[in-house]
Design an enzyme around this catalytic site. Structure first.
Site, PDB file in Angstrom:
ATOM      1  N   TYR A   1       3.600  -3.976   4.790  1.00 49.78           N
ATOM      2  CA  TYR A   1       2.433  -3.594   4.205  1.00 49.78           C
ATOM      3  C   TYR A   1       1.136  -3.598   5.115  1.00 49.78           C
ATOM      4  O   TYR A   1       0.491  -2.240   5.175  1.00 49.78           O
ATOM      5  CB  TYR A   1       1.904  -4.681   3.219  1.00 49.78           C
ATOM      6  CG  TYR A   1       0.738  -4.154   2.450  1.00 49.78           C
ATOM      7  CD1 TYR A   1       0.606  -3.202   1.567  1.00 49.78           C
ATOM      8  CD2 TYR A   1      -0.644  -4.977   2.638  1.00 49.78           C
ATOM      9  CE1 TYR A   1      -0.395  -2.791   0.935  1.00 49.78           C
ATOM     10  CE2 TYR A   1      -1.620  -4.659   2.060  1.00 49.78           C
ATOM     11  CZ  TYR A   1      -1.646  -3.881   0.983  1.00 49.78           C
ATOM     12  OH  TYR A   1      -2.814  -3.400   0.314  1.00 49.78           O
TER      13      TYR A   1
ATOM     14  N   SER B   1      -6.864  -1.587   3.549  1.00 51.74           N
ATOM     15  CA  SER B   1      -6.815  -2.824   3.085  1.00 51.74           C
ATOM     16  C   SER B   1      -7.493  -3.902   4.457  1.00 51.74           C
ATOM     17  O   SER B   1      -7.473  -3.215   5.387  1.00 51.74           O
ATOM     18  CB  SER B   1      -5.728  -3.453   2.722  1.00 51.74           C
ATOM     19  OG  SER B   1      -5.457  -4.900   2.763  1.00 51.74           O
TER      20      SER B   1
END
Length: 243
Positions: free
Chosen positions: A148, A135
């Site tokens: 995250y 990501s």
């Protein structure tokens, strides 16, 4: 000419489902892994060339068993796409620690389990490709993304380290790092304030984020380059994404 086996984790939706459709349309044999096999089996695929297995990527033994079964049918894995992941946004001081563990187990240990399953064979054969889906949050931080982001920073670090270690064996380790995209990740979040903040941010950019098909197309391009060429890392996002 028979095409080599491709393994995709998290194949039931989002990036994984789009990759499955693209590779299947080009007649690659596939092992598709996910916990929701009914959703995988509902995809518009030619299942004559596909094995679907219910596998939690945090379970190394079931991961290895599924790959062994697929290899007995289709031959050795030439591409592993570690796509399975979860995004549970929230502030550390409010978030249940069980959500931290879920993200770290799936996003980091799941990737490690996949790499462990295929990498020795690839090194022995002097060829093979691993593409880890990370990501943009693995390169920069965002509010509500602390754990995250930690998990995705970890994916970048382990991918780059292993790439350095196996490059001499003609094995490629690549990272695909998408920005905000139209996937199901947001549906897993339990903190409504975090969801609202994300939705407000998305609205401020025009309400449109990245279509997963472009991630899938880019992954396929990365893989189909000659083995001596390695695109080490791709960051891809909607043009309107401002961060």
């Amino acid at each position: 000419m028979k095409k080599p086996l491709i393994v995709i984790t998290g194949a039931s939706s989002g990036f994984g489902a789009e990759m499955a459709k693209l590779f299947n349309a080009d007649n690659y044999p596939l092992l598709l892994l996910g916990r929701r096999v009914d959703k995988i089996k509902a995809l518009p695929l030619n299942f004559d060339n596909v094995l679907v297995k219910s596998v939690d990527v945090t379970d190394l033994e079931s991961f290895q068993a599924a790959v062994l079964e697929a290899e007995e049918r289709f031959g050795k894995v030439d591409l592993l796409v570690n796509n399975a992941g979860v995004m549970l946004l929230g502030n550390v001081w409010k978030q249940d620690p069980s959500e931290w563990q879920t993200m770290l187990d799936t996003n980091v240990m799941g990737v490690l389990n996949g790499m462990k399953t295929v990498i020795n064979s690839m090194m022995d054969r002097k060829g093979g490709t691993i593409i880890n889906i990370s990501s943009i949050a693995g390169r920069k931080t965002f509010g509500n993304h602390a754990v995250y982001a930690a998990s995705k920073f970890g994916v970048h670090a382990l991918s780059e380290t292993v790439r350095e270690e196996v490059s001499g064996h003609n094995v490629r380790v690549m990272v695909m790092a998408p920005g905000a995209a139209e996937t199901e990740l947001l549906t897993h979040i339990t903190d409504q304030d975090a969801v609202d903040t994300y939705e407000n941010w998305k609205t401020s950019m025009g309400g449109t984020t990245l279509d997963p098909i472009y991630v899938a197309k880019t992954v396929k391009y990365m893989y189909e380059l000659p083995q001596e060429v390695s695109i080490r890392e791709v960051l891809i996002a909607a043009t309107s994404q401002d961060a």
